[in-house]
Design an enzyme around this catalytic site. Sequence first.
Site, PDB file in Angstrom:
ATOM      1  N   ILE A  29     -14.540  25.133  25.091  1.00 42.04           N
ATOM      2  CA  ILE A  29     -13.114  25.581  25.053  1.00 42.04           C
ATOM      3  C   ILE A  29     -12.081  23.882  24.079  1.00 42.04           C
ATOM      4  O   ILE A  29     -11.003  24.414  24.082  1.00 42.04           O
ATOM      5  CB  ILE A  29     -12.187  26.514  25.768  1.00 42.04           C
ATOM      6  CG1 ILE A  29     -12.604  25.756  27.194  1.00 42.04           C
ATOM      7  CG2 ILE A  29     -12.890  27.527  25.616  1.00 42.04           C
ATOM      8  CD1 ILE A  29     -10.896  26.273  27.834  1.00 42.04           C
ATOM      9  N   GLU A  84      -9.903  14.355  28.781  1.00 44.28           N
ATOM     10  CA  GLU A  84      -9.764  12.989  27.854  1.00 44.28           C
ATOM     11  C   GLU A  84     -10.684  12.222  28.911  1.00 44.28           C
ATOM     12  O   GLU A  84     -11.579  11.447  28.502  1.00 44.28           O
ATOM     13  CB  GLU A  84      -8.456  12.130  28.373  1.00 44.28           C
ATOM     14  CG  GLU A  84      -8.728  10.091  28.752  1.00 44.28           C
ATOM     15  CD  GLU A  84      -7.301  10.417  29.163  1.00 44.28           C
ATOM     16  OE1 GLU A  84      -6.262  10.614  29.993  1.00 44.28           O
ATOM     17  OE2 GLU A  84      -7.692   9.226  29.859  1.00 44.28           O
ATOM     18  N   PHE A  85     -11.625  13.300  29.783  1.00 45.91           N
ATOM     19  CA  PHE A  85     -12.803  13.305  30.598  1.00 45.91           C
ATOM     20  C   PHE A  85     -14.044  13.027  30.396  1.00 45.91           C
ATOM     21  O   PHE A  85     -14.867  13.061  30.410  1.00 45.91           O
ATOM     22  CB  PHE A  85     -12.428  12.932  31.890  1.00 45.91           C
ATOM     23  CG  PHE A  85     -11.906  11.676  32.302  1.00 45.91           C
ATOM     24  CD1 PHE A  85     -12.201   9.695  32.538  1.00 45.91           C
ATOM     25  CD2 PHE A  85     -10.641  12.353  32.274  1.00 45.91           C
ATOM     26  CE1 PHE A  85     -10.419   9.366  33.048  1.00 45.91           C
ATOM     27  CE2 PHE A  85      -9.299  11.351  32.410  1.00 45.91           C
ATOM     28  CZ  PHE A  85      -9.567  10.087  33.181  1.00 45.91           C
ATOM     29  N   ASP A  92       5.039  13.951  31.296  1.00 46.61           N
ATOM     30  CA  ASP A  92       4.504  13.956  30.171  1.00 46.61           C
ATOM     31  C   ASP A  92       4.956  15.685  29.632  1.00 46.61           C
ATOM     32  O   ASP A  92       3.935  16.487  28.632  1.00 46.61           O
ATOM     33  CB  ASP A  92       3.051  13.615  29.713  1.00 46.61           C
ATOM     34  CG  ASP A  92       2.860  13.389  28.566  1.00 46.61           C
ATOM     35  OD1 ASP A  92       3.918  13.764  27.142  1.00 46.61           O
ATOM     36  OD2 ASP A  92       1.669  13.797  28.221  1.00 46.61           O
TER      37      ASP A  92
HETATM   38  P1  AMP Z   1      -6.261  18.337  28.864  1.00 50.75           P
HETATM   39  O1  AMP Z   1      -7.327  17.359  28.807  1.00 50.75           O
HETATM   40  O2  AMP Z   1      -6.625  19.413  29.766  1.00 50.75           O
HETATM   41  O3  AMP Z   1      -5.948  18.328  28.244  1.00 50.75           O
HETATM   42  O4  AMP Z   1      -7.565  19.787  28.414  1.00 50.75           O
HETATM   43  C1  AMP Z   1      -8.166  19.687  26.803  1.00 50.75           C
HETATM   44  C2  AMP Z   1      -8.413  21.575  25.910  1.00 50.75           C
HETATM   45  O5  AMP Z   1      -8.552  22.473  27.201  1.00 50.75           O
HETATM   46  C3  AMP Z   1      -6.697  22.312  26.600  1.00 50.75           C
HETATM   47  O6  AMP Z   1      -5.528  21.573  25.174  1.00 50.75           O
HETATM   48  C4  AMP Z   1      -6.803  23.823  26.206  1.00 50.75           C
HETATM   49  O7  AMP Z   1      -6.921  24.182  24.826  1.00 50.75           O
HETATM   50  C5  AMP Z   1      -7.791  23.038  27.086  1.00 50.75           C
HETATM   51  N1  AMP Z   1      -7.942  24.070  28.706  1.00 50.75           N
HETATM   52  C6  AMP Z   1      -7.865  22.774  29.802  1.00 50.75           C
HETATM   53  N2  AMP Z   1      -7.283  23.927  30.545  1.00 50.75           N
HETATM   54  C7  AMP Z   1      -7.549  24.655  30.189  1.00 50.75           C
HETATM   55  C8  AMP Z   1      -7.983  26.156  30.926  1.00 50.75           C
HETATM   56  N3  AMP Z   1      -7.093  25.933  32.570  1.00 50.75           N
HETATM   57  N4  AMP Z   1      -7.463  27.170  30.468  1.00 50.75           N
HETATM   58  C9  AMP Z   1      -8.039  27.272  29.417  1.00 50.75           C
HETATM   59  N5  AMP Z   1      -7.858  25.997  28.457  1.00 50.75           N
HETATM   60  C10 AMP Z   1      -7.958  24.774  28.793  1.00 50.75           C
END
Ligand code: AMP
Length: 523
Positions: A370, A374-375, A489
């Site tokens: 989805i 970053e990792f 942030d």
């Molecule tokens: P992040 O690494 O937290 O920036 O996550 C990257 C992308 O994954 C986010 O911009 C969301 O679109 C999706 N994402 C991250 N965590 C969730 C979550 N708990 N539920 C749904 N989508 C998520």
Amino acid sequence: MSPPIKLSLKGKASTVANTCKIGYYRALATDGSCSKCPLNSYSTREGSTSCVCDKGYFRSETDPASMPCTRPPSAPAHLISNVNETSVNLEWSPPRTTGGRQDLTYNVVCKRCGPDGRRCQACGNGVHFSPQQLSLKGNKVSINELQAHTNYTFEVWAVNGVSPQSPGPEQAVSVTVTTNQAAPSPVSSIQAKDITRHTISLAWQPPDRANGVILEYEVKYYEKDQNERSYRIIKTSSRNTDIKGLTPLTSYVFHVRARTAAGYGEFSGPFEFMTNSVPAPIIGDGTNSTVLLVSVVGSVVLLLILISAFVISRRRNKYSKAKQDSDEEKHLHQGVRIYVDPFTYEDPNQAVREFAKEIDASCIKIEKVIGIGEFGEVCSGRLKMPGKREICVAIKTLKAGYTDKQRRDFLSEASIMGQFDHPNIIHLEGVVTKCKPVMIITEYMENGSLDAFLRKNDGRFTVIQLVGILRGIASGMKYLSDMSYVHRDLAARNILVNSNLVCKVSDFGMSRVLEDDPEAAYT
Ligand code: AMP
């Protein structure tokens, strides 16, 4: 027909006759004179004993014949609603016309509707109106104990003495609102099912209003004579638990609260129980005096041993308990949880172990990608823990070929997230560190990040929904601030939105970014 004889020139009803003229009436034959039909009424024949109301005008049963005919009021004006969790406050202005009467009041009708806002039915008895639902004299009402995440339509009717004669939608104004999530109501009573020297077995009933599925209970307890701020917490998913390791002959105070997806409810009031001093007596049926004597003597000796052991152990306990508590109380400061920076741990894995639950990879089903973090990839999937129901989760993965530092940085987000417990902070389910890929499992937020969500649905939200979004984010940030955590942030891209429009603060990796970039400055 004989014309009326003029008796006097004073007053408007100045005619006396056997019969009154058209437009006049005489209610009783004993009344001396004919009276002109009051405002908004007429008589079409001579000798009328009453006047008929004009079309659209009425008389209530108690209105005297001499009173003008009146109308129902128009609808209340400017109805404003304000949703606060599962309460709604309504306020309105008086109707444009009161219909010519002084007995204006308001009635409120409550309807619970389906998810599409249709298929509404009466709210029933569980809902509480303050000051009341019917015959309101003031221009506001507070409606409490509604269900969470539910659509309600409220109609406010302006009514007066003639409303029953002409009920119509033009006398009401309505508003449809969606309640927010709400934490469960407090647990109301706790019982001690069994008490020994070191253990108290507690049981309690679920809260009256759970407002969702109860995920767990938290039991807070402390010695009655000790400072209440130094307490211990036990979490359990059942409605009972054994509190072990207690000091004999000591009073303890217990509070229980429930948690749903909306967060923790209020703690119950204090319930006090005392541990026993001696083990349960092992006496026979009471007929054997030797057994009884031996038991009594034994008990006395045991009691003496226990008292001295108790004194010694209290002293020793103070030291060992302090050590044992140190981990737990590290982040309990004056009763408030304080965030612990995982980077202060010599071994960062220790922080992960302390703040994040290890999940067996076999409990996780990855369904689709989805997002890209970053990792590594972020996926949606399902988590089915033994004895718990299956839930949707987001799964953040650490891509192959990572360095030790990357692994540590990746997992530090879980160590941070795992310390938080608030309905507006993304909830950590746990981590997978014992096999690859290393994963962080969080609750799933169906509508993804707030920035994309707002762009996609531009102009579709009501002001109330937007304010609800803001309120949620503010509440999450306040919680972080109370925990002495600086997010650094806050941005719409770092807020996630679930299917109920609840916004949660996420992305707890900012400290890492600053560390990596020597140029970065933050004020
Ligand atoms: P992040 O690494 O937290 O920036 O996550 C990257 C992308 O994954 C986010 O911009 C969301 O679109 C999706 N994402 C991250 N965590 C969730 C979550 N708990 N539920 C749904 N989508 C998520």
